[in-house]
Design an enzyme around this catalytic site. Sequence first.
Site, mmCIF file in Angstrom:
data_model
loop_
_atom_site.group_PDB
_atom_site.id
_atom_site.type_symbol
_atom_site.label_atom_id
_atom_site.label_comp_id
_atom_site.label_asym_id
_atom_site.label_seq_id
_atom_site.Cartn_x
_atom_site.Cartn_y
_atom_site.Cartn_z
ATOM 1 N NE ARG A 1 -4.419 -1.401 18.639
ATOM 2 C CZ ARG A 1 -4.867 -0.415 17.561
ATOM 3 N NH1 ARG A 1 -4.594 0.745 17.466
ATOM 4 N NH2 ARG A 1 -6.399 -0.678 17.617
ATOM 5 C CE1 TYR B 1 -3.321 -0.226 9.906
ATOM 6 C CE2 TYR B 1 -4.250 -1.115 11.734
ATOM 7 C CZ TYR B 1 -4.371 -1.104 10.657
ATOM 8 O OH TYR B 1 -4.805 -1.987 9.942
ATOM 9 C CG HIS C 1 -1.388 4.037 7.036
ATOM 10 N ND1 HIS C 1 -2.598 3.682 8.257
ATOM 11 C CD2 HIS C 1 -1.600 3.227 6.182
ATOM 12 C CE1 HIS C 1 -2.979 2.710 7.654
ATOM 13 N NE2 HIS C 1 -2.414 2.219 6.484
ATOM 14 C CG HIS D 1 -8.064 3.689 2.448
ATOM 15 N ND1 HIS D 1 -6.643 3.279 3.133
ATOM 16 C CD2 HIS D 1 -8.674 3.206 3.542
ATOM 17 C CE1 HIS D 1 -6.908 2.586 4.011
ATOM 18 N NE2 HIS D 1 -7.948 2.407 4.417
ATOM 19 C CG HIS E 1 -4.196 -2.271 0.676
ATOM 20 N ND1 HIS E 1 -3.887 -1.247 1.729
ATOM 21 C CD2 HIS E 1 -3.135 -3.150 0.831
ATOM 22 C CE1 HIS E 1 -2.796 -1.818 2.343
ATOM 23 N NE2 HIS E 1 -2.453 -2.692 1.692
ATOM 24 C CG ASP F 1 -9.782 3.518 6.935
ATOM 25 O OD1 ASP F 1 -10.481 2.407 6.171
ATOM 26 O OD2 ASP F 1 -8.720 3.534 7.377
ATOM 27 C CG HIS G 1 -10.963 -1.904 5.172
ATOM 28 N ND1 HIS G 1 -9.776 -2.582 5.477
ATOM 29 C CD2 HIS G 1 -10.953 -0.410 5.175
ATOM 30 C CE1 HIS G 1 -8.953 -1.542 5.322
ATOM 31 N NE2 HIS G 1 -9.464 -0.425 5.248
HETATM 32 ZN ZN ZN Z 1 -8.369 1.443 5.878
HETATM 33 FE FE FE Z 2 -5.416 -0.510 3.364
HETATM 34 FE FE FE Z 3 -2.852 0.325 5.696
#
Ligand code: ZN
Ligand code: FE
Ligand code: FE
Length: 275
Positions: A37, A70, A107, A179, A211, A224, A226
Amino acid sequence: MLIIGPHLSIAAGFTRAGQEAVKIEANTFQFFTRNPRGGKAKALDLKDVAGLRQIIETQGFGPLLAHAPYTLNMCSAKPETREFARMVFKEDLLRLEELPCELYNFHPGSHTGQGVAEGITAIVEILNAEMWADQKATVVLETMSGKGTEIGRNFEELKMIIDQVVLPEKMGICLDTCHVYSGGYDIAGNLDGVLADFDRIIGLDYLKCLHLNDSMMPFNSNKDRHEKIGLGTLGIETFQQIVTHPQLKDLPFFLETPQQVTLDYQKEIALLRSF
Ligand code: ZN
Ligand code: FE
Ligand code: FE
């Protein structure tokens, strides 16, 4: 030998993370450079880093992957968010000079309503201001599922970023299986076709790592979520094809599957190695 590892916490140190990887028969791992975070990164303990370096050498690890928090959003409409992203990005690149890790994944970000072109301009501005020619790390852009105003929802957007970067030789791509499938690339039904698209639009030389995540969500859903390997909409055959594919099999693979404890990754690693 397949290069594969889980996502591990470095809260107890780099050496400890390396030992945990060895314990579950991984030969690499991914870690957050700091609290996901955001927040401040702990000062580096050089003895601890040396411990990891030794594990990497004696165990023959492949490349490690550092993941940015993120909260890093280089293309937010808010200037203070962009400035925070710039600060974290620069600090992380400097830390990586001291770490046995040469891949830095982030990202691309969410343009929060400004539009894709504006967003990409903002990302490129920070990359060009903060990267330097002889930096150790390769900066890898992660392929995104395309939720909200995310940039990196398709190969064209990632290519646009690379094209405007002054040091493209320091750039790469991390393909996230969950993704891209959510983003509308059918790696379950037509992996060769997706890789051909990637090669035509970006160039496979830019693909530095993957990934590995199954997905809880349907194809092209832009969501998104997983899932454990083999339990989602991608299915086990897809992962067998991926880790044995001639154009992918020598790249490092990182699991970001939902697990209760680190030991649970061991089963997935063993399964993927069995292919
Ligand atoms: Zn993800
Ligand atoms: Fe990822
Ligand atoms: Fe990622």
